[in-house]
Write a protein that holds these residues in place. Structure first.
Motif, PDB file in Angstrom:
ATOM      1  N   THR A   5      -9.107  -6.136  -6.754  1.00  0.00           N
ATOM      2  CA  THR A   5      -8.652  -4.763  -6.465  1.00  0.00           C
ATOM      3  C   THR A   5      -9.419  -3.826  -5.443  1.00  0.00           C
ATOM      4  O   THR A   5     -10.734  -3.745  -5.737  1.00  0.00           O
ATOM      5  CB  THR A   5      -8.449  -4.006  -7.863  1.00  0.00           C
ATOM      6  N   LEU A   6      -8.800  -3.147  -4.431  1.00  0.00           N
ATOM      7  CA  LEU A   6      -9.519  -2.339  -3.618  1.00  0.00           C
ATOM      8  C   LEU A   6      -8.817  -1.097  -3.907  1.00  0.00           C
ATOM      9  O   LEU A   6      -7.596  -0.832  -4.177  1.00  0.00           O
ATOM     10  CB  LEU A   6      -9.199  -2.869  -2.225  1.00  0.00           C
ATOM     11  N   SER A   7      -9.697  -0.046  -3.838  1.00  0.00           N
ATOM     12  CA  SER A   7      -9.342   1.382  -4.166  1.00  0.00           C
ATOM     13  C   SER A   7      -9.176   2.100  -2.929  1.00  0.00           C
ATOM     14  O   SER A   7      -9.756   1.976  -2.069  1.00  0.00           O
ATOM     15  CB  SER A   7     -10.559   2.105  -5.176  1.00  0.00           C
ATOM     16  N   GLN A   8      -8.235   3.104  -2.824  1.00  0.00           N
ATOM     17  CA  GLN A   8      -7.998   3.863  -1.687  1.00  0.00           C
ATOM     18  C   GLN A   8      -9.166   4.840  -1.457  1.00  0.00           C
ATOM     19  O   GLN A   8      -9.608   5.454  -2.344  1.00  0.00           O
ATOM     20  CB  GLN A   8      -6.659   4.734  -1.847  1.00  0.00           C
ATOM     21  N   THR A  29      -4.576   1.717  -5.461  1.00  0.00           N
ATOM     22  CA  THR A  29      -5.215   0.446  -5.399  1.00  0.00           C
ATOM     23  C   THR A  29      -4.306  -0.498  -4.737  1.00  0.00           C
ATOM     24  O   THR A  29      -2.894  -0.330  -4.782  1.00  0.00           O
ATOM     25  CB  THR A  29      -5.610  -0.021  -6.775  1.00  0.00           C
ATOM     26  N   LYS A  49     -13.208  -4.533   2.663  1.00  0.00           N
ATOM     27  CA  LYS A  49     -12.389  -3.254   3.445  1.00  0.00           C
ATOM     28  C   LYS A  49     -11.383  -3.770   3.891  1.00  0.00           C
ATOM     29  O   LYS A  49     -11.158  -4.810   4.673  1.00  0.00           O
ATOM     30  CB  LYS A  49     -13.399  -2.518   4.525  1.00  0.00           C
ATOM     31  N   ASN A  83      -6.779   3.011   4.133  1.00  0.00           N
ATOM     32  CA  ASN A  83      -8.297   2.543   4.054  1.00  0.00           C
ATOM     33  C   ASN A  83      -8.664   2.369   2.540  1.00  0.00           C
ATOM     34  O   ASN A  83      -8.444   3.188   1.714  1.00  0.00           O
ATOM     35  CB  ASN A  83      -9.071   3.989   4.308  1.00  0.00           C
ATOM     36  N   TYR A  84      -8.840   1.158   2.281  1.00  0.00           N
ATOM     37  CA  TYR A  84      -9.031   0.567   0.675  1.00  0.00           C
ATOM     38  C   TYR A  84     -10.295  -0.207   0.891  1.00  0.00           C
ATOM     39  O   TYR A  84     -10.618  -0.814   2.037  1.00  0.00           O
ATOM     40  CB  TYR A  84      -7.942  -0.096   0.214  1.00  0.00           C
ATOM     41  N   GLU A  85     -11.190  -0.103  -0.050  1.00  0.00           N
ATOM     42  CA  GLU A  85     -12.492  -0.922  -0.335  1.00  0.00           C
ATOM     43  C   GLU A  85     -12.979  -1.099  -1.616  1.00  0.00           C
ATOM     44  O   GLU A  85     -12.442  -0.444  -2.775  1.00  0.00           O
ATOM     45  CB  GLU A  85     -13.470  -0.175   0.564  1.00  0.00           C
ATOM     46  N   CYS A  86     -13.642  -2.068  -1.860  1.00  0.00           N
ATOM     47  CA  CYS A  86     -14.450  -2.158  -3.089  1.00  0.00           C
ATOM     48  C   CYS A  86     -15.872  -2.438  -2.787  1.00  0.00           C
ATOM     49  O   CYS A  86     -16.208  -2.922  -1.620  1.00  0.00           O
ATOM     50  CB  CYS A  86     -13.895  -3.351  -3.863  1.00  0.00           C
ATOM     51  N   TRP A 115       0.736  -1.142   0.058  1.00  0.00           N
ATOM     52  CA  TRP A 115       0.015  -0.009   0.036  1.00  0.00           C
ATOM     53  C   TRP A 115       0.953   1.154  -0.022  1.00  0.00           C
ATOM     54  O   TRP A 115       0.289   2.338  -0.472  1.00  0.00           O
ATOM     55  CB  TRP A 115      -0.966   0.014   0.929  1.00  0.00           C
TER      56      TRP A 115
END
Length: 127
Positions: free
Chosen positions: A102-105, A115, A57, A76-79, A12
């Motif tokens: 993929t989780l986005s910031q 990501t 998350k 903090n990342y989530e989809c 990250w």
């Protein structure tokens, strides 16, 4: 003896090149109204509704490794729903398998990658 599950998380911090393995020593399962399942382990949570992943998350609060002074960082990342590509509900209904998910910031921080990618699983193995 139950098998150990491992989840790999891409870096990250922009300056980091190493994937971080997450080996949960405890997985909490919450069932809400017989339809929603929330899985939480360490810094990761997944929300399942029926047979679909609703959200994933990843949150981390710790020291900034690139700072010469002590600086705390909130990662903090989530989809959400269809953006959680590669995340599938385990056949037992109590887990999620990740394949290049993929989780986005959330928010903006120039030292963090926009990501991160998850591979592995977060599955309740029973008692």
């Amino acid at each position: 003896m139950k098998s150990t599950q491992t989840l790999n998380i891409s870096p990250w911090f922009k300056e980091s090149r190493n994937t971080t393995p997450l080996i949960p020593n405890r997985l909490n399962v919450s069932v809400i109204n017989h339809q929603d399942i929330i899985l939480t382990a360490d810094n990761l949570s997944a929300h399942i509704h029926g047979d679909k992943v609703q959200s994933v998350k990843f949150n981390y609060f710790g020291l900034d490794p690139s700072s010469s002074i002590t600086r705390l960082v909130y990662v903090n990342y989530e989809c959400q729903k269809t953006a959680c590509q590669g995340a599938q509900v385990d056949p037992n209904g109590f887990g999620v398998k990740f394949n290049n998910t993929t989780l986005s910031q959330v928010g903006s921080d120039g030292m963090l990658n926009p990501t991160i990618t998850l591979n592995g699983g977060l599955v309740y193995l029973g008692r």
